[in-house]
Design an enzyme around this catalytic site. Structure first.
Site, mmCIF file in Angstrom:
data_model
loop_
_atom_site.group_PDB
_atom_site.id
_atom_site.type_symbol
_atom_site.label_atom_id
_atom_site.label_comp_id
_atom_site.label_asym_id
_atom_site.label_seq_id
_atom_site.Cartn_x
_atom_site.Cartn_y
_atom_site.Cartn_z
ATOM 1 N N HIS A 33 9.120 1.245 3.182
ATOM 2 C CA HIS A 33 10.197 1.269 4.177
ATOM 3 C C HIS A 33 11.043 0.019 3.990
ATOM 4 O O HIS A 33 10.786 -0.789 3.079
ATOM 5 C CB HIS A 33 9.601 1.370 5.579
ATOM 6 N N GLN A 53 -10.324 -2.308 2.370
ATOM 7 C CA GLN A 53 -9.847 -2.978 3.583
ATOM 8 C C GLN A 53 -9.727 -2.062 4.788
ATOM 9 O O GLN A 53 -9.255 -2.468 5.838
ATOM 10 C CB GLN A 53 -8.546 -3.725 3.325
ATOM 11 N N ARG A 65 2.341 2.998 8.937
ATOM 12 C CA ARG A 65 1.613 3.791 9.941
ATOM 13 C C ARG A 65 2.548 4.431 10.982
ATOM 14 O O ARG A 65 2.156 5.376 11.658
ATOM 15 C CB ARG A 65 0.566 2.934 10.643
ATOM 16 N N GLU A 105 5.626 -11.553 7.400
ATOM 17 C CA GLU A 105 5.080 -12.216 8.589
ATOM 18 C C GLU A 105 4.556 -11.209 9.604
ATOM 19 O O GLU A 105 3.884 -11.588 10.549
ATOM 20 C CB GLU A 105 6.176 -13.066 9.249
ATOM 21 N N MET A 160 0.848 -1.204 0.000
ATOM 22 C CA MET A 160 0.000 0.000 0.000
ATOM 23 C C MET A 160 0.879 1.249 0.000
ATOM 24 O O MET A 160 0.409 2.345 0.317
ATOM 25 C CB MET A 160 -0.936 -0.007 1.204
ATOM 26 N N GLY A 161 2.151 1.074 -0.331
ATOM 27 C CA GLY A 161 3.022 2.238 -0.489
ATOM 28 C C GLY A 161 3.544 2.804 0.816
ATOM 29 O O GLY A 161 3.480 2.181 1.859
ATOM 30 N N HIS A 194 9.319 -3.408 3.345
ATOM 31 C CA HIS A 194 8.924 -3.643 1.945
ATOM 32 C C HIS A 194 10.149 -3.956 1.091
ATOM 33 O O HIS A 194 10.123 -4.831 0.236
ATOM 34 C CB HIS A 194 8.249 -2.404 1.360
ATOM 35 N N ASP A 196 2.248 -9.191 9.177
ATOM 36 C CA ASP A 196 0.784 -9.322 9.074
ATOM 37 C C ASP A 196 0.483 -10.813 8.997
ATOM 38 O O ASP A 196 0.132 -11.338 7.940
ATOM 39 C CB ASP A 196 0.297 -8.570 7.843
HETATM 40 P P1 AMP Z 1 1.558 -2.935 3.403
HETATM 41 O O1 AMP Z 1 2.117 -1.904 2.486
HETATM 42 O O2 AMP Z 1 1.541 -2.554 4.835
HETATM 43 O O3 AMP Z 1 0.237 -3.491 2.904
HETATM 44 O O4 AMP Z 1 2.580 -4.162 3.336
HETATM 45 C C1 AMP Z 1 2.924 -4.777 2.123
HETATM 46 C C2 AMP Z 1 3.675 -6.059 2.410
HETATM 47 O O5 AMP Z 1 4.856 -5.764 3.146
HETATM 48 C C3 AMP Z 1 2.865 -7.035 3.276
HETATM 49 O O6 AMP Z 1 3.103 -8.363 2.835
HETATM 50 C C4 AMP Z 1 3.419 -6.802 4.653
HETATM 51 O O7 AMP Z 1 3.274 -7.903 5.520
HETATM 52 C C5 AMP Z 1 4.878 -6.537 4.326
HETATM 53 N N1 AMP Z 1 5.501 -5.787 5.424
HETATM 54 C C6 AMP Z 1 5.047 -4.650 6.012
HETATM 55 N N2 AMP Z 1 5.851 -4.279 7.026
HETATM 56 C C7 AMP Z 1 6.842 -5.202 7.094
HETATM 57 C C8 AMP Z 1 7.993 -5.385 7.930
HETATM 58 N N3 AMP Z 1 8.268 -4.553 8.916
HETATM 59 N N4 AMP Z 1 8.780 -6.465 7.692
HETATM 60 C C9 AMP Z 1 8.500 -7.334 6.699
HETATM 61 N N5 AMP Z 1 7.434 -7.213 5.863
HETATM 62 C C10 AMP Z 1 6.619 -6.167 6.061
#
Ligand code: AMP
Length: 255
Positions: free
Chosen positions: A31, A58, A184, A145, A27-28, A34, A147
Site C-alpha cells: 500500500h 512471526q 491487514r 514508524e 510482507m507484501g 510501503h 511498527d
Molecule cells: P509489513 O509489510 O507490514 O511487514 O511492513 C513493511 C514495512 O513497511 C515495515 O517497516 C512497516 O513499518 C512499514 N509500514 C507498514 N505500514 C506503514 C505505513 N502505514 N506507513 C509507513 N510505513 C509502513
C-alpha cells in the site's frame, strides 16, 4: 524490475552490484505506506531492493498467517510503477533451511507491549530481518514508524551485531480519516475502516491513558494496551477480528 525468488541467484546478482543499495523488507500486499518507503529509498540510494516474504515465524496463530492477505501480481505492478529495481521473493523453505532452529532473541524491549500480547513475535521478526539484511547487504534499510517497537528492536539488533547498515525510520502514512495504512486493513469493510480511524483520533485527542482506554472501549474496540513509552503513545486494539496497532509522537510531554 528483476524478480528473484532463488537465494542462490540473488547472491550471484548481489556480488556484481557495487552501487549504493536501499532495502525495504515487507510482507507484501503493498500500500502507500510501503510505497513511501520505496520512494524515499529511490531518492537516497542508487538501487532499490524490496523483499516480500510472509514470515511464518512471526505469527502467533496459524490462522492469522493463513489469512494474511497476499497478492503478488498486484504487488509486482505497484513495484514496477515505483521503479523498484529488484523484488526478492524467497520461499520459507529457503529462508529457513534449519526449520527455524536458530533464532534471534532480545530479552528486554521485546517483552513489553506487543511482546506481551504476541509471544515469540519479535524473535521471528528479528530472525528474518537479520537473514534479509545479511542477504541484501544494503547501505540503507527503510522501516516504518507505524511498527515503532519493531523499529527500535531492529536498531538495537543492528548495533548489537555490528551490522553494516543504516536504519532509516519513515513516518506513518495514513488514509484521509487518519487510519494508519496496513495490509491487514484489507480485512476491514468501509464502515469498519471509518471506525478504525478513530483509534488515531482518540490517541491524539485524549489527555491521559485512562481517558483514551475509556474512549476506545466506548467506540467498541477491545483494547490490548495503550501506553506511553519512548516519547510515544502506543496502542493495540481489536476491531472485531482485526488487530490494529498505531502510535503517535508525544509532543514535549514528559513520559
Ligand atoms: P509489513 O509489510 O507490514 O511487514 O511492513 C513493511 C514495512 O513497511 C515495515 O517497516 C512497516 O513499518 C512499514 N509500514 C507498514 N505500514 C506503514 C505505513 N502505514 N506507513 C509507513 N510505513 C509502513
Amino acid at each position: 524490475m528483476n524478480i528473484v525468488t532463488s537465494l542462490q541467484e540473488w547472491r550471484k546478482i548481489r556480488k556484481n552490484l557495487d552501487k549504493m543499495i536501499g532495502f525495504i523488507p515487507t510482507m507484501g500486499h503493498l500500500h502507500e505506506g510501503h510505497l513511501s518507503l520505496c520512494e524515499r529509498a529511490k531518492r537516497e540510494t542508487d538501487i532499490t531492493v524490496v523483499s516480500i516474504f510472509v514470515n511464518p515465524a512471526q505469527f502467533n496463530e496459524t490462522q492469522d498467517f493463513e489469512r494474511y492477505p497476499r497478492d503478488l501480481e498486484a504487488d509486482r505492478r505497484l513495484l514496477e510503477q515505483a521503479k523498484v529495481d529488484f523484488l526478492l521473493a524467497p520461499s520459507a523453505h529457503e529462508i529457513y533451511p534449519d526449520q527455524y532452529q536458530i533464532q534471534i532473541m532480545e530479552t528486554e524491549l521485546s517483552q513489553v507491549l506487543e511482546g506481551k500480547f504476541r509471544p515469540g513475535h519479535f524473535n521471528g521478526m528479528l530472525t528474518v530481518v537479520l537473514k534479509l539484511l545479511n542477504l541484501v547487504q544494503a547501505d540503507l534499510a527503510y522501516f516504518g514508524e507505524k511498527d515503532y517497537q519493531q523499529l527500535l528492536l531492529i536498531e538495537k539488533m543492528v548495533k548489537a551485531f555490528f551490522l553494516d547498515v543504516q536504519i532509516v525510520a519513515c513516518q506513518t502514512v495514513r488514509d484521509q480519516h487518519g487510519l494508519a495504512l496496513s495490509s491487514r486493513n484489507a480485512r476491514l469493510n468501509a464502515e469498519q475502516k471509518i471506525k478504525a480511524a478513530s483509534l488515531h483520533t482518540v490517541l491524539k485527542t485524549t489527555s491521559d491513558l485512562k481517558q483514551a482506554i475509556d474512549a476506545l472501549n466506548q467506540i467498541g474496540f477491545k483494547v490490548d494496551y495503550v501506553e506511553e513509552k519512548w516519547q510515544r503513545r502506543l496502542a493495540a486494539v481489536w476491531l472485531d477480528e482485526v488487530r490494529l496497532i498505531d502510535n503517535i509522537l508525544l509532543d514535549k510531554k514528559e513520559v
